[in-house]
Design an enzyme around this catalytic site. Structure first.
Site, PDB file in Angstrom:
ATOM      1  N   ASN A 109      48.334  52.451  -9.907  1.00  0.00           N
ATOM      2  CA  ASN A 109      49.575  51.847  -9.432  1.00  0.00           C
ATOM      3  C   ASN A 109      50.737  52.804  -9.614  1.00  0.00           C
ATOM      4  O   ASN A 109      50.693  53.691 -10.477  1.00  0.00           O
ATOM      5  CB  ASN A 109      49.917  50.582 -10.238  1.00  0.00           C
ATOM      6  N   LYS A 131      46.032  50.167 -14.853  1.00  0.00           N
ATOM      7  CA  LYS A 131      45.215  50.204 -16.064  1.00  0.00           C
ATOM      8  C   LYS A 131      44.158  51.302 -16.019  1.00  0.00           C
ATOM      9  O   LYS A 131      43.920  51.996 -17.003  1.00  0.00           O
ATOM     10  CB  LYS A 131      44.555  48.842 -16.303  1.00  0.00           C
ATOM     11  N   GLY A 156      46.943  44.365 -35.861  1.00  0.00           N
ATOM     12  CA  GLY A 156      45.891  45.378 -35.788  1.00  0.00           C
ATOM     13  C   GLY A 156      44.811  44.995 -34.796  1.00  0.00           C
ATOM     14  O   GLY A 156      45.094  44.590 -33.670  1.00  0.00           O
ATOM     15  N   GLY A 183      47.761  48.779 -24.686  1.00  0.00           N
ATOM     16  CA  GLY A 183      46.360  48.386 -24.603  1.00  0.00           C
ATOM     17  C   GLY A 183      45.519  49.430 -23.884  1.00  0.00           C
ATOM     18  O   GLY A 183      44.352  49.661 -24.238  1.00  0.00           O
ATOM     19  N   ASP A 184      46.102  50.073 -22.880  1.00  0.00           N
ATOM     20  CA  ASP A 184      45.377  51.118 -22.162  1.00  0.00           C
ATOM     21  C   ASP A 184      45.143  52.334 -23.057  1.00  0.00           C
ATOM     22  O   ASP A 184      44.089  52.965 -23.016  1.00  0.00           O
ATOM     23  CB  ASP A 184      46.143  51.523 -20.907  1.00  0.00           C
TER      24      ASP A 184
END
Length: 305
Positions: free
Chosen positions: A13, A42, A225, A252-253
């Site tokens: 993207n 992602k 964590g 997160g990626d």
């Protein structure tokens, strides 16, 4: 020693990032402070994360026949990511993510564009390419049938499969049985299992997801964590690193790219989760998902608690 080999199958993207002092209320118009056009998706984010750490990384996905698509290829090439198998789709825009940053958090709307035309036959035609890698890393910003085909093909080839189930949705059992490591955050875990994953229910939800087929569940828990669980074993929790937060987009990626790199490099799972946690923490100290992905040198020189 050969570099860890990682193939990422997923989205690309262009992120349109707006910074403002706070999130607008419903029906309210705010004046923003800055706007940025930043490469994202992602899949591409995770590919950059793995490549910056030293992985030999290949990206598989789809872009539009437009300037955003051309720019995304150029950005990936800067990190020595193989882009030969990214398909350019005519008469289709490249995927877009509209991201609002405020109050040390983000809100994101994704428009799939060409990502929606990344089809199973595209993946199946690349069996030889996939067979040359150690880890296959997949997310859900491409069609579900494509992500499922990628997991099934990778498992047939004997590859280690990591599935980042985001955006969360219910997944077929045939797909989950092909997954070695599934990496939901707490909300994604709840969506996948229908179980409240707060407090003491976390392990119950993770056990329920294990019963659906994956070999291991690794759940990211934000400031708490992360935790991981193998079937028949005890839950293991890993503390988060605490750093000054600039932009949480892509955290997160970064975690998934770090986990893929560490497992491909032969780390034990506990070591890989600790490493991924550090990569994720480092990533939020800079603006932009891909710009924030750290190198090994970054990890070595910056002390974080």
């Amino acid at each position: 020693m050969n570099k860890p080999r990682i193939v990422v199958i997923g989205s690309l993207n262009m992120d349109i990032v707006v910074e403002t002092s706070r999130f607008p209320r419903v029906g309210e118009t705010l004046t923003g402070e800055h706007v940025h056009f930043i490469p994202g998706g992602k899949g591409a984010n995770q590919a950059v994360a793995a490549a910056r750490l030293g992985g030999q990384t290949t990206m598989i996905g789809s872009i539009g026949d437009d300037m955003f698509g051309k720019s995304l290829i150029e950005y990936l090439n800067q990190d020595a990511i193989s882009t030969d198998h990214i398909k350019r789709i005519a008469d289709t825009p490249t995927g877009i993510a509209s991201i609002t940053l405020a109050e040390s958090d983000n809100r994101i709307v994704v428009i799939p564009g060409a990502n929606a035309k990344c089809l199973p036959e595209h993946i199946q035609a690349l069996e030889q390419v996939i067979s040359e890698h150690d880890i296959v890393l997949v997310q859900l910003e491409i069609p579900l049938e494509t992500a499922s085909a990628a997991c099934e093909l990778a498992k047939k080839l004997g590859k280690t499969v990591i599935l980042n189930p985001a955006p969360a949705r219910k997944l077929p059992e045939s797909m989950l049985k092909c997954v070695d490591y599934i990496t939901p955050n707490r909300l994604e875990l709840e969506t996948l299992t229908g179980i409240d994953a707060s407090g003491d229910q976390l392990q119950t939800a993770m056990e329920a997801l294990l019963e659906m087929g994956p070999s291991c569940v690794v759940t990211t828990l934000g400031e708490e964590g992360s935790a991981f669980l193998h079937k028949g074993e005890s839950l293991v929790k890993v503390s988060a690193y605490h750093v000054p937060v600039v932009d949480t987009t892509g955290a997160g990626d970064a975690y998934n790219g770090g986990l893929a790199y560490a497992l491909a490099a032969g780390y034990a799972l506990n070591e890989a989760v600790v490493f991924a946690s550090k990569v994720s923490a480092m990533s939020v100290t800079k603006l932009g998902a891909q710009a924030g992905m750290p190198t090994q040198a970054d990890l070595n020189k910056l002390s974080i608690q």
